[in-house]
Write an enzyme that holds these catalytic residues in place. Structure first.
Site, PDB file in Angstrom:
ATOM      1  NE  ARG A  42      33.549  -1.798 -16.829  1.00 51.08           N
ATOM      2  CZ  ARG A  42      33.110  -0.577 -17.159  1.00 51.08           C
ATOM      3  NH1 ARG A  42      31.775  -0.356 -16.658  1.00 51.08           N
ATOM      4  NH2 ARG A  42      33.561   0.562 -17.561  1.00 51.08           N
ATOM      5  NE  ARG A  67      35.587  -6.051 -19.167  1.00 54.22           N
ATOM      6  CZ  ARG A  67      36.175  -4.970 -18.677  1.00 54.22           C
ATOM      7  NH1 ARG A  67      36.469  -3.903 -19.495  1.00 54.22           N
ATOM      8  NH2 ARG A  67      35.873  -4.802 -17.550  1.00 54.22           N
ATOM      9  CG  HIS A  72      -1.684   1.261   1.371  1.00 51.93           C
ATOM     10  ND1 HIS A  72      -1.461   2.345   2.186  1.00 51.93           N
ATOM     11  CD2 HIS A  72      -2.934   1.727   0.997  1.00 51.93           C
ATOM     12  CE1 HIS A  72      -2.274   3.271   2.114  1.00 51.93           C
ATOM     13  NE2 HIS A  72      -3.392   2.985   1.260  1.00 51.93           N
ATOM     14  N   GLY A 100      38.921  -0.758 -25.934  1.00 59.84           N
ATOM     15  CA  GLY A 100      39.089  -0.268 -24.467  1.00 59.84           C
ATOM     16  C   GLY A 100      40.186   0.769 -24.187  1.00 59.84           C
ATOM     17  CB  SER A 101      39.987   4.400 -24.683  1.00 57.51           C
ATOM     18  OG  SER A 101      39.009   4.666 -23.730  1.00 57.51           O
ATOM     19  CG  ASN A 102      39.936   3.535 -19.277  1.00 52.15           C
ATOM     20  OD1 ASN A 102      40.260   4.492 -19.795  1.00 52.15           O
ATOM     21  ND2 ASN A 102      38.950   3.042 -18.369  1.00 52.15           N
ATOM     22  CB  CYS A 119      33.231  -0.170 -24.486  1.00 55.81           C
ATOM     23  SG  CYS A 119      34.394  -1.377 -24.279  1.00 55.81           S
TER      24      CYS A 119
END
Length: 839
Positions: free
Chosen positions: A554, A622, A464, A745-747, A795
């Site tokens: 992930r 991933r 409720h 994955g640019s990191n 990504c």
């Protein structure tokens, strides 16, 4: 079960002038005659029983019967006089007027002709269900009439059904009374009388006046009351609950929410228990799949049962510990209920000519094992929201968390807390305070509209307090357990429901902002705009942001936050050396005799929820990419993990998957993914392999996946690879022979190209994805992907942080850019302008 309708009552006149109608005689067109609840029951019995939806039958007293009673007794003028000085802002005034109105009705007997009509209908219902067959066999035919008159004992539910109830824009949920396990003619007549009087409960009076400004037909003398008398389902011996054909928090249309608890359903509706919750994905359910996205165990501490031999009709009793620690319905029953929710929603949407999500009550008969629908009404909150504006609440600071529970409404509210434990103390509540209580019921509604937020000890997302909070547009946190003890009256608090499914009550007034984004007339871009999604609990809400799918989901988030245990610790549970850890895992997996199933279930539910939220758009997930030190921090992980000097470039990603020391753990991930794609039907999921150093390593990973049932190309299965190592760029043509696509994955690509540890503060100032060496790497791999006909996206963090990097990628012709949720709209508009200049 007998389902043949009784003789039609046409001989007595038209439906509009009859006192009683059986459910088979009414449908949606008769809302003004028998109210929303009863017209809906009649509609389902007539139209949906043939589609497999079970509904117990019964009969309804009509609005004509109610008005006949009021007019014959001369009550209308007395009631008008009584309500002439009604003051809804004065709780005592409201309470006194309601009490007097109910007394007027109860002290006025029904006309004999109305008594007789109700009694006759009840006896016909008894006959249909054979309630007295055994009793009457003991007497001769000459006693049949006496037998029927005086020994009728069919158990029925007697429910109010107002003519302004269960409408698409106002639920009026629980405003009038319901009586369960009612027996005999006398009991039915008494309950019907009480239902008539309940049109004047304090909450019903307040609710009607609240809506009178926009709906003049909601006033005291325009609304009439019908009473439904329905065969009871013996859920006191089994379970019952509430389900919605829409996600109640986010408005996500493709999921059905089913809640369940033991015993009669009133406890779930009233929020007296924390029920089990199940989410089911509707599109693939309709295709014959088994897409249960989530199962959450509720505490279910009490259940409402028949008070056999007692002084009341029902009572609450404790639920045993073993029952509390298991789900109260099985997967087949969850799926059946969800199918019925789809059938009911589709029918009502077609009947009304527009999408109509539904709020449905169900019950399981403990004697026959059958499932039944006992009520269905239009959902009145999410269906009324404007679909062209997204409102996001965001905390601007933090504070100590006082209490946690289930979040209702993705909002934030704050103010001084007011702890109220007794409905008789409602007059203490002040405008703008945060209501803190054990649970609410409709009697609390006159003050709930004054609250800035609601916090309760008990209840689930369909209780409720949750329903009313959504209707009133305020946040609520339910099922907190100890809120009334942990929060003090006068204490300033912030109630946040904006951080996922867990709601948090913070100490003090924490600053927050509300962001509104218009989403109509958005441009379409050639470059696909995807989203990075980590938390499955946020997926339904995030899916309202316009995008083309998910570029990165992930596994690590699901494993760390929902599974918490190392997969090998589950596989080799009996060999665990740390007894404290073993006990913790045992508690975590108590529903599972085979511990690895816990991992598979949780992972499948998490992946499935994200995939469902964005279906049919692609969702790239991933596979696990923990480093060995991160794996060691999971429960039981230290026993199975090596100690590496540099885990960042050690045993991670692909190198684990085919290693004999880890393959069986990776197999659990594959089994979970196969369940999502094959059993749930979510074939939009695309697995992605991280940190794959060589093409040969990629082939070994694919062989391992095939061993566990995931074969590339089968059932449309594509497999992508992360491009985050210089070798992925240099050998891109060879990788393109192994995989279907790349995601940059640019990191990691930046740190490995520049030869630095991105976690080291000593060299952090050098880390920059816009470095020319990194941009050259990105350029090379995009060109190779285009040449080999493979999809390529990104990504990593760079395009979310740097608009110029996103523009650089678009100019290279990248297929997709996956962004953090808060960057999607801004980047989409930016890219649309850029693409326009490139034409």
């Amino acid at each position: 079960m007998v389902s043949t309708a009784p003789e039609q009552q046409s001989a007595k006149g038209s439906k509009e002038t009859q006192f009683v109608l059986f459910f088979e005689e009414v449908g949606l067109a008769d809302l003004g005659l028998v109210g929303g609840k009863n017209s809906s029951l009649g509609e389902m019995i007539q139209q949906l029983e043939s589609k497999g939806v079970n509904v117990p039958t019964g009969f309804a007293t009509t609005a004509y019967a109610y008005r006949y009673f009021i007019e014959k007794a001369g009550l209308e003028q007395k009631l008008r006089t009584l309500f002439a000085d009604l003051d809804l802002n004065d709780v005592n005034n409201l309470r006194e007027r309601g009490k007097q109105a109910r007394a007027m009705v109860m002290n006025t007997p029904f006309p004999k002709e109305l008594d007789d009509a109700i009694a006759e209908a009840y006896l016909k219902l008894c006959e249909r269900y054979g309630a007295n067959a055994e009793f009457c066999k003991r007497f001769g035919p000459e006693y049949q009439e006496v037998c029927e008159k005086f020994s009728s004992d069919l158990d029925v539910a007697v429910r109010s059904s107002a003519t302004a109830e269960d409408l698409p824009d106002a639920s009026f949920a629980g405003q009038q009374e319901t009586y369960l396990n009612v027996h005999g003619v006398k009991g039915v007549l008494e309950s019907c009388h009480k239902c008539f009087a309940s049109l004047f409960t304090d909450r019903a009076i307040s609710y009607r006046h609240q809506y009178a400004s926009k709906r003049p037909d909601f006033d005291e003398f325009s609304v009439a009351l019908s009473v439904g008398v329905q065969k009871m389902v013996r859920s006191d011996l089994a379970s019952s609950g509430v389900m919605f054909s829409i996600d109640t928090e986010t408005g996500f249309k493709n999921a059905a929410l089913v809640t369940a608890a033991y015993g009669l359903g009133e406890n779930v509706v009233q929020g007296a228990v924390n029920p089990d919750e199940y989410f089911v994905f509707k599109p693939t359910l309709k295709e014959g799949k088994r897409p249960i996205l989530e199962k959450r165990l509720g505490s279910k501490e009490i259940k409402m049962v028949y008070d056999v031999g007692g002084s009341k009709l029902t009572k609450n009793v404790p639920v045993s510990a073993p029952e509390r620690d298991q789900y109260c319905i099985n997967d087949d029953e969850i799926l059946t209920l969800a199918k019925w929710a789809c059938i009911i929603e589709d029918h009502y949407s077609e009947s009304r000519g527009k999408y109509t999500p539904m709020d449905i009550e169900w019950a399981k008969d403990g004697i026959t094992g059958e499932l039944f629908i006992v009520q269905a009404r239009p959902e009145t909150v999410q269906s009324q929201k404007a679909g062209n504006v997204i409102r996001n609440f965001k905390l601007q600071g933090s504070s100590d968390v006082v209490v946690r529970g289930r979040a209702v409404g993705e909002m934030i509210g704050q103010g001084k807390a007011r702890v109220i434990l007794d409905v008789h103390n409602l007059d203490l509540f002040q405008q703008g305070e945060v209501l803190v209580t054990n649970k609410t019921d409709p009697d609390w509604e006159p003050i709930m509209k004054k609250a800035s937020a609601i916090v309760t000890n008990q209840g689930g997302r369909t209780c409720h307090a949750a329903i009313i909070a959504r209707e009133m547009g305020i946040p609520a946190i339910v099922g907190c357990g100890t809120a009334t003890g942990d929060i003090k009256s006068g204490q300033e608090v912030t109630v946040s429901c904006s951080e996922g499914e867990e709601g948090k009550v913070y100490e003090g007034l924490v600053p927050f902002e509300v962001l509104e984004t218009a989403i109509d007339n958005l441009p379409r871009t050639k470059t696909k705009i995807l989203m990075n999604v980590g938390n499955p609990e946020e997926a339904f809400g995030l899916s309202s942001i316009p995008c083309d799918g998910v570029g990165l989901a992930r596994f690590e988030f699901i494993i760390a936050n929902h599974i918490k245990a190392h997969p090998l610790a589950l596989i080799h549970f009996d060999k665990l050396e740390d007894q404290a850890v073993k006990s913790e895992i045992a508690e975590l997996t108590k529903l599972y005799s085979h511990k690895p199933d816990f991992f598979v279930d949780k992972l499948a539910h998490g992946i499935g929820t994200i995939a469902a939220a964005f279906y049919p758009n692609p969702v790239v997930v991933r596979m696990s990419d923990f480093k060995s030190n991160e794996y060691a921090n999971l429960l039981g992980g230290k026993q199975f993990e090596p100690k590496e000097e540099n885990p960042m470039i050690g045993w991670r990603g692909a190198s684990r998957y085919y290693d004999p020391n880890y393959t069986e753990a990776y197999g659990l991930e594959c089994v979970a993914l196969k369940r999502v794609r094959d059993d749930m039907g979510l074939t939009n999921v695309i697995p992605m392999i991280p940190f794959c150093r060589t093409p040969d390593e990629g082939r070994k990973v694919l062989e391992t996946m095939e061993k566990y049932g995931l074969k590339r190309g089968e059932n449309g299965l594509q497999v992508y690879v992360m491009c985050e190592i210089p070798s992925n760029v240099i050998l891109a043509e060879q990788f393109a022979e192994v995989f279907d696509g790349f995601s940059i994955g640019s990191n990691d690509l930046t740190q490995l190209t520049l030869g630095l540890d991105r976690d080291s503060s000593l060299v952090a100032h050098i880390f920059d994805e816009r470095n020319q060496a990194v941009k050259d790497m990105v350029t090379m791999v995009i060109q190779t992907a285009k040449k080999t006909g493979r999809k390529i996206g990104i990504c990593g963090q760079a395009p979310s942080d740097y608009p110029e990097f996103a523009r650089f990628l678009v100019e290279l012709g990248i297929d997709s850019i996956s962004l953090n949720p808060d960057s999607v709209m801004k980047t989409l508009l930016d890219i649309a302008k850029l693409e326009e200049t490139m034409k």
